[in-house]
Design an enzyme around this catalytic site. Structure first.
Site, PDB file in Angstrom:
ATOM      1  N   HIS A  65      -0.719  -1.070  -4.597  1.00  0.00           N
ATOM      2  CA  HIS A  65      -2.184  -0.590  -3.934  1.00  0.00           C
ATOM      3  C   HIS A  65      -2.369   1.057  -3.769  1.00  0.00           C
ATOM      4  O   HIS A  65      -1.347   1.392  -2.867  1.00  0.00           O
ATOM      5  CB  HIS A  65      -2.639  -1.508  -2.620  1.00  0.00           C
ATOM      6  CG  HIS A  65      -3.959  -1.306  -2.221  1.00  0.00           C
ATOM      7  ND1 HIS A  65      -5.183  -1.935  -2.546  1.00  0.00           N
ATOM      8  CD2 HIS A  65      -4.593  -0.550  -1.180  1.00  0.00           C
ATOM      9  CE1 HIS A  65      -6.077  -1.649  -2.315  1.00  0.00           C
ATOM     10  NE2 HIS A  65      -5.909  -0.672  -1.204  1.00  0.00           N
ATOM     11  N   GLY A 108      -9.914   4.288   6.117  1.00  0.00           N
ATOM     12  CA  GLY A 108      -9.819   5.757   6.514  1.00  0.00           C
ATOM     13  C   GLY A 108      -8.453   6.071   7.254  1.00  0.00           C
ATOM     14  O   GLY A 108      -8.093   7.133   7.000  1.00  0.00           O
ATOM     15  N   PHE A 109      -7.787   5.179   7.861  1.00  0.00           N
ATOM     16  CA  PHE A 109      -6.297   5.539   8.470  1.00  0.00           C
ATOM     17  C   PHE A 109      -5.553   4.246   8.324  1.00  0.00           C
ATOM     18  O   PHE A 109      -5.906   3.298   8.422  1.00  0.00           O
ATOM     19  CB  PHE A 109      -6.574   5.707  10.115  1.00  0.00           C
ATOM     20  CG  PHE A 109      -7.566   6.838  10.273  1.00  0.00           C
ATOM     21  CD1 PHE A 109      -7.286   8.066  10.239  1.00  0.00           C
ATOM     22  CD2 PHE A 109      -8.933   6.509  10.678  1.00  0.00           C
ATOM     23  CE1 PHE A 109      -8.078   9.204  10.562  1.00  0.00           C
ATOM     24  CE2 PHE A 109      -9.883   7.840  10.748  1.00  0.00           C
ATOM     25  CZ  PHE A 109      -9.425   8.883  10.780  1.00  0.00           C
ATOM     26  N   ASP A 119      -7.183  -6.245   3.116  1.00  0.00           N
ATOM     27  CA  ASP A 119      -6.492  -4.954   3.357  1.00  0.00           C
ATOM     28  C   ASP A 119      -6.866  -4.394   4.928  1.00  0.00           C
ATOM     29  O   ASP A 119      -7.976  -4.308   5.349  1.00  0.00           O
ATOM     30  CB  ASP A 119      -6.889  -3.971   2.461  1.00  0.00           C
ATOM     31  CG  ASP A 119      -6.040  -2.575   2.704  1.00  0.00           C
ATOM     32  OD1 ASP A 119      -5.347  -2.232   3.523  1.00  0.00           O
ATOM     33  OD2 ASP A 119      -6.433  -1.550   1.827  1.00  0.00           O
ATOM     34  N   HIS A 178      -8.066   1.664  -5.098  1.00  0.00           N
ATOM     35  CA  HIS A 178      -9.164   1.342  -4.073  1.00  0.00           C
ATOM     36  C   HIS A 178      -9.760   3.020  -3.802  1.00  0.00           C
ATOM     37  O   HIS A 178      -9.164   3.676  -3.027  1.00  0.00           O
ATOM     38  CB  HIS A 178      -8.750   0.879  -2.911  1.00  0.00           C
ATOM     39  CG  HIS A 178      -9.690   0.649  -1.633  1.00  0.00           C
ATOM     40  ND1 HIS A 178      -9.347   0.449  -0.587  1.00  0.00           N
ATOM     41  CD2 HIS A 178     -11.081   0.839  -1.682  1.00  0.00           C
ATOM     42  CE1 HIS A 178     -10.451   0.157   0.309  1.00  0.00           C
ATOM     43  NE2 HIS A 178     -11.363   0.459  -0.623  1.00  0.00           N
ATOM     44  N   SER A 181       0.920  -1.266   0.043  1.00  0.00           N
ATOM     45  CA  SER A 181       0.084  -0.059  -0.074  1.00  0.00           C
ATOM     46  C   SER A 181       0.948   1.271  -0.125  1.00  0.00           C
ATOM     47  O   SER A 181       1.531   1.424   1.040  1.00  0.00           O
ATOM     48  CB  SER A 181      -0.872   0.094   1.323  1.00  0.00           C
ATOM     49  OG  SER A 181      -1.664   1.182   1.430  1.00  0.00           O
ATOM     50  N   MET A 184      -8.609   8.503  -0.664  1.00  0.00           N
ATOM     51  CA  MET A 184      -9.687   8.800   0.370  1.00  0.00           C
ATOM     52  C   MET A 184      -9.933  10.123   0.188  1.00  0.00           C
ATOM     53  O   MET A 184      -9.055  11.300  -0.142  1.00  0.00           O
ATOM     54  CB  MET A 184      -8.901   8.675   1.826  1.00  0.00           C
ATOM     55  CG  MET A 184      -8.405   7.302   1.879  1.00  0.00           C
ATOM     56  SD  MET A 184      -7.771   6.908   3.689  1.00  0.00           S
ATOM     57  CE  MET A 184      -6.798   5.835   3.505  1.00  0.00           C
ATOM     58  N   MET A 218     -12.335  -5.467   3.845  1.00  0.00           N
ATOM     59  CA  MET A 218     -11.237  -4.738   4.754  1.00  0.00           C
ATOM     60  C   MET A 218     -11.172  -5.428   6.156  1.00  0.00           C
ATOM     61  O   MET A 218     -12.061  -5.575   6.687  1.00  0.00           O
ATOM     62  CB  MET A 218     -11.949  -3.270   5.045  1.00  0.00           C
ATOM     63  CG  MET A 218     -12.050  -2.433   3.723  1.00  0.00           C
ATOM     64  SD  MET A 218     -10.433  -1.973   3.166  1.00  0.00           S
ATOM     65  CE  MET A 218      -9.706  -0.921   4.322  1.00  0.00           C
ATOM     66  N   ASP A 247      -4.603   3.777  -2.117  1.00  0.00           N
ATOM     67  CA  ASP A 247      -5.779   4.272  -1.086  1.00  0.00           C
ATOM     68  C   ASP A 247      -6.136   5.483  -1.589  1.00  0.00           C
ATOM     69  O   ASP A 247      -5.456   6.478  -0.958  1.00  0.00           O
ATOM     70  CB  ASP A 247      -5.542   3.764   0.296  1.00  0.00           C
ATOM     71  CG  ASP A 247      -5.341   2.347   0.736  1.00  0.00           C
ATOM     72  OD1 ASP A 247      -6.078   1.625   0.155  1.00  0.00           O
ATOM     73  OD2 ASP A 247      -4.369   2.144   1.411  1.00  0.00           O
ATOM     74  N   MET A 249     -11.981   5.113  -1.837  1.00  0.00           N
ATOM     75  CA  MET A 249     -12.775   5.398  -0.459  1.00  0.00           C
ATOM     76  C   MET A 249     -13.194   6.882  -0.759  1.00  0.00           C
ATOM     77  O   MET A 249     -13.019   7.700   0.071  1.00  0.00           O
ATOM     78  CB  MET A 249     -11.700   5.131   0.425  1.00  0.00           C
ATOM     79  CG  MET A 249     -11.692   3.740   0.707  1.00  0.00           C
ATOM     80  SD  MET A 249     -10.470   3.394   2.294  1.00  0.00           S
ATOM     81  CE  MET A 249      -8.886   3.588   1.599  1.00  0.00           C
TER      82      MET A 249
END
Length: 222
Positions: A34, A143-144, A176, A67, A9, A38, A138, A36, A69
Site C-alpha cells: 500500500h 494525513g498522518f 486503513d 492511495h 503500508s 500525500m 479510512m 500513501d 491523498m
C-alpha cells in the site's frame, strides 16, 4: 488467492532499508503493498511520488495499491500508472467528476478505488459504487501515520458492505488506519476483506515479517 488480503503500508517502513523491508513482508505472505501518496495540500503531510512507486515496483513482485491523498488527482493518474500502480484509489472530495476519474483510471490499465474522509457520508459514493473495484474506508483522519483507530468507522464499514452486497458487487472493501491484531478482527466482522497496516507491520518488535504473520493469523480460517 487469499480471500482476505494484508497490505502493509510502505510509508511506515524504514526507507534506509527499503528493499529489505519489502522482501521481508513479501516472503512473510503480504498480498499487496500500500502506497500513501500525500501532497501537503489535500492533507498536511508530503510523502512520496511516482519515482518512489517505480522503485518499489522494481523491488517487489507484489501488486502496488496506490492511495492518492492529493488534490487534482486526474493530473497525476497517468504518472502513477506508468510508475507501476496496479490499483489507484482517489478521494471523493478531490474529484469534480468522480465517475470520469474512475473510468480514466481503468483506461490506464489499473483497477480503480474510491475513498472518503471519516466525516464524509457513505452516500457520497453511491454514484460510483457500481463502477469501482475497491472501496477504502479510512479508520483515521488521512494525513498522518500512527494515529489511533476510530471505532466509529466500524459502522461505516458495515454500511458500505451492505451497499456492495445489495449491488452484488465483487469490489474489495479495504480499511486503513490503526489496523492491528486488536482492531483487524473488528473490521473483518464488519465486512472488510483488505487490511492496510503500517506500524503493526513495520514497527513490530520482531520485524516486519513477524508483523505480517501476526495479522495473517487474524484472518486465518478457524
Amino acid at each position: 488467492m487469499n480471500q482476505f488480503l494484508i497490505a502493509p503500508s510502505i510509508i511506515a517502513a524504514d526507507f534506509t532499508r527499503l528493499a529489505d523491508e519489502i522482501a521481508a513482508v513479501q516472503s512473510a505472505g503480504a498480498d499487496w503493498l500500500h502506497m500513501d501518496i500525500m501532497d501537503g495540500h489535500f492533507v498536511p503531510t508530503i510523502t512520496i511520488g511516482p519515482l518512489f512507486v517505480e522503485a518499489c515496483k522494481r523491488a517487489s513482485k507484489l501488486p502496488l495499491d496506490v492511495h492518492l491523498m492529493i488534490s487534482n488527482p486526474n493530473q497525476y493518474l497517468e504518472d502513477f500508472a506508468k510508475a507501476g500502480a496496479d490499483n489507484i484509489t482517489v478521494h471523493v472530495e478531490t474529484c469534480l467528476d468522480l465517475p470520469q476519474t474512475i473510468q480514466k483510471i481503468k483506461s490506464l490499465g489499473c483497477t480503480a478505488g474510491v475513498t472518503l474522509n471519516p466525516a464524509t457520508p457513505v452516500s457520497a459514493l453511491d454514484a460510483v459504487l457500481p463502477l469501482v473495484d475497491l472501496v477504502l474506508v479510512m479508520s483515521v483522519q488521512p494525513g498522518f501515520s500512527g494515529q489511533s483507530f476510530m471505532p466509529e468507522m466500524i459502522g461505516k464499514v458495515e454500511e458500505v458492505r451492505n451497499k456492495l452486497n445489495a449491488l452484488r458487487s465483487t469490489a474489495h472493501l479495504e480499511v486503513d488506519g490503526g489496523i492491528s491484531s486488536e482492531t483487524l478482527p473488528l473490521m473483518l466482522n464488519a465486512g472488510a476483506n483488505v487490511f492496510v497496516a503500517g506500524n503493526a507491520v513495520f514497527k513490530h518488535p520482531q520485524g516486519a515479517g513477524e508483523g505480517i504473520r501476526v495479522l495473517r493469523q487474524c484472518v486465518a480460517p478457524a
